[in-house]
Scaffold this active site. Structure first.
Site, PDB file in Angstrom:
ATOM      1  NE  ARG A 241      -4.105  -1.815   0.190  1.00 34.82           N
ATOM      2  CZ  ARG A 241      -4.135  -2.927  -0.527  1.00 34.82           C
ATOM      3  NH1 ARG A 241      -3.094  -3.226  -1.331  1.00 34.82           N
ATOM      4  NH2 ARG A 241      -5.166  -3.748  -0.458  1.00 34.82           N
ATOM      5  CD  GLU A 270      -2.527   3.913  -5.991  1.00 33.30           C
ATOM      6  OE1 GLU A 270      -3.644   3.540  -6.410  1.00 33.30           O
ATOM      7  OE2 GLU A 270      -1.601   3.137  -5.771  1.00 33.30           O
ATOM      8  CG  HIS A 289      -2.541   0.056  -7.392  1.00 34.52           C
ATOM      9  ND1 HIS A 289      -3.236   0.675  -6.367  1.00 34.52           N
ATOM     10  CD2 HIS A 289      -2.442  -1.255  -7.039  1.00 34.52           C
ATOM     11  CE1 HIS A 289      -3.544  -0.219  -5.441  1.00 34.52           C
ATOM     12  NE2 HIS A 289      -3.081  -1.400  -5.834  1.00 34.52           N
TER      13      HIS A 289
END
Length: 324
Positions: A241, A270, A289
């Site tokens: 994370r 993000e 990601h």
């Protein structure tokens, strides 16, 4: 709690902005009614039809007010902190996550980042675009490097961390694993340390990989003091994370030469801001990601979904990857 519907009555809603959940499910299961929504608004409008909801990023707690028939939520991702667990229990709604669905994908992506940095694949690609043939390098520390004999430190030894350890052993690496409950570990790591010994892992590792969940213990786990403990020749890989790493401290450590590089798939927040200094560094590889996002992902989640639907239809109480 009402009886879980059989396949002739069951209705499944897939809610995701991008993944092709409905299409993949439809290839397998023709008897069950199902549909896909692409936004929060569309999901709220159609949710009253559904007994099962497969969802991740667009979940909002207000959706429960539209969920009169809902009996089971399948999180499309491994994370479930967005769901109100106590309220789900009160309403009798079951919840399972997709833990393990991206085990192969994320562990393979981890080594893509590691090998990319050590073999300087990203620099070779840049040279290719410029039609530039790089000459031999006299300065040994500036050359590509090998994995054999190096120490890999893994923080978080769940499904993904364990497979990362297995792959590392195939590269003849030494593996130090950090796990909260060391007594429960049975895997390929050469050494297992507790979470209170993560600093020792940082001291000794040539490659540090984060596979841990985000919680109070792991938030900003890699901060300025942690980075200062790493070898100047070490690289950091974060596929966990974004908030597990203090991004500003990482940038400063890279600029100061305190560590040799970083492979980053996750950020907080993000998307990574265009002006962030990490973008332009040759010692950093950034992926958006996508570590778990492969052609197999929808099918892997649906494997869990179908198993749990079958269990609920049989009247069983235990679900695969059960949260509630």
């Amino acid at each position: 709690m009402p009886t879980f519907p059989d396949s002739s009555e069951l209705c499944v809603c897939f809610a995701h902005i991008a993944y092709q959940m409905e299409a993949v499910y439809g290839q397998r299961q023709q008897a069950v009614r199902h549909f896909q929504t692409r936004s929060l608004e569309e999901t709220a409008r159609r949710l009253p039809e559904a007994h099962v909801l497969a969802i991740s990023g667009i979940w909002q707690n207000d959706l429960l007010e539209q969920a009169g028939k809902l009996q089971y939520i399948q999180s499309i991702g491994a994370g479930y902190d967005q769901f109100p667990l106590d309220e789900l229990r009160q309403r009798g709604i079951r919840l399972a996550n997709a833990r393990g669905a991206n085990r192969n994908a994320v562990s393979e992506h981890t080594f893509g980042l590691i090998l990319g940095l050590l073999r300087k694949i990203h620099e070779a690609r840049d040279n290719q675009r410029q039609h530039q043939w790089r000459g031999m390098i006299s300065n040994i520390p500036e050359r590509e490097d090998e994995l054999a004999g190096k120490t890999l430190g893994i923080v978080g030894m769940g499904h993904i961390g364990s497979r990362v350890a297995s792959i590392a052993k195939a590269f003849d690496m030494r593996v130090i694993a950090c796990k909260r409950n060391t007594a429960s570990y049975d895997g390929p790591a050469d050494e297992v340390v507790g979470s209170d010994e993560v600093g020792d892992l940082l001291d000794r590792s040539d490659v540090v990989v984060l596979n841990c969940p985000l919680n109070d213990e792991t938030r900003n786990l890699i901060d300025a003091s942690a980075l200062a403990r790493m070898k100047t020749t070490a690289i950091l890989i974060n596929v966990a994370r974004g908030a597990c790493v203090d991004a500003e401290a990482l940038l400063q450590a890279l600029e100061a030469g305190e560590i040799a590089g970083a492979g980053l798939d996750v950020f907080d927040p993000e998307m990574l801001a265009p002006e962030n200094g990490l973008w332009d560094r040759e010692d950093v590889i950034i992926t958006p990601h996508t570590a778990g996002e492969t052609q197999a992902y929808e099918g892997n989640v649906i494997d869990i979904l179908q198993e749990n639907i079958a269990r609920l239809q049989r009247g069983e109480t235990a679900l695969l990857n059960q949260i509630v």
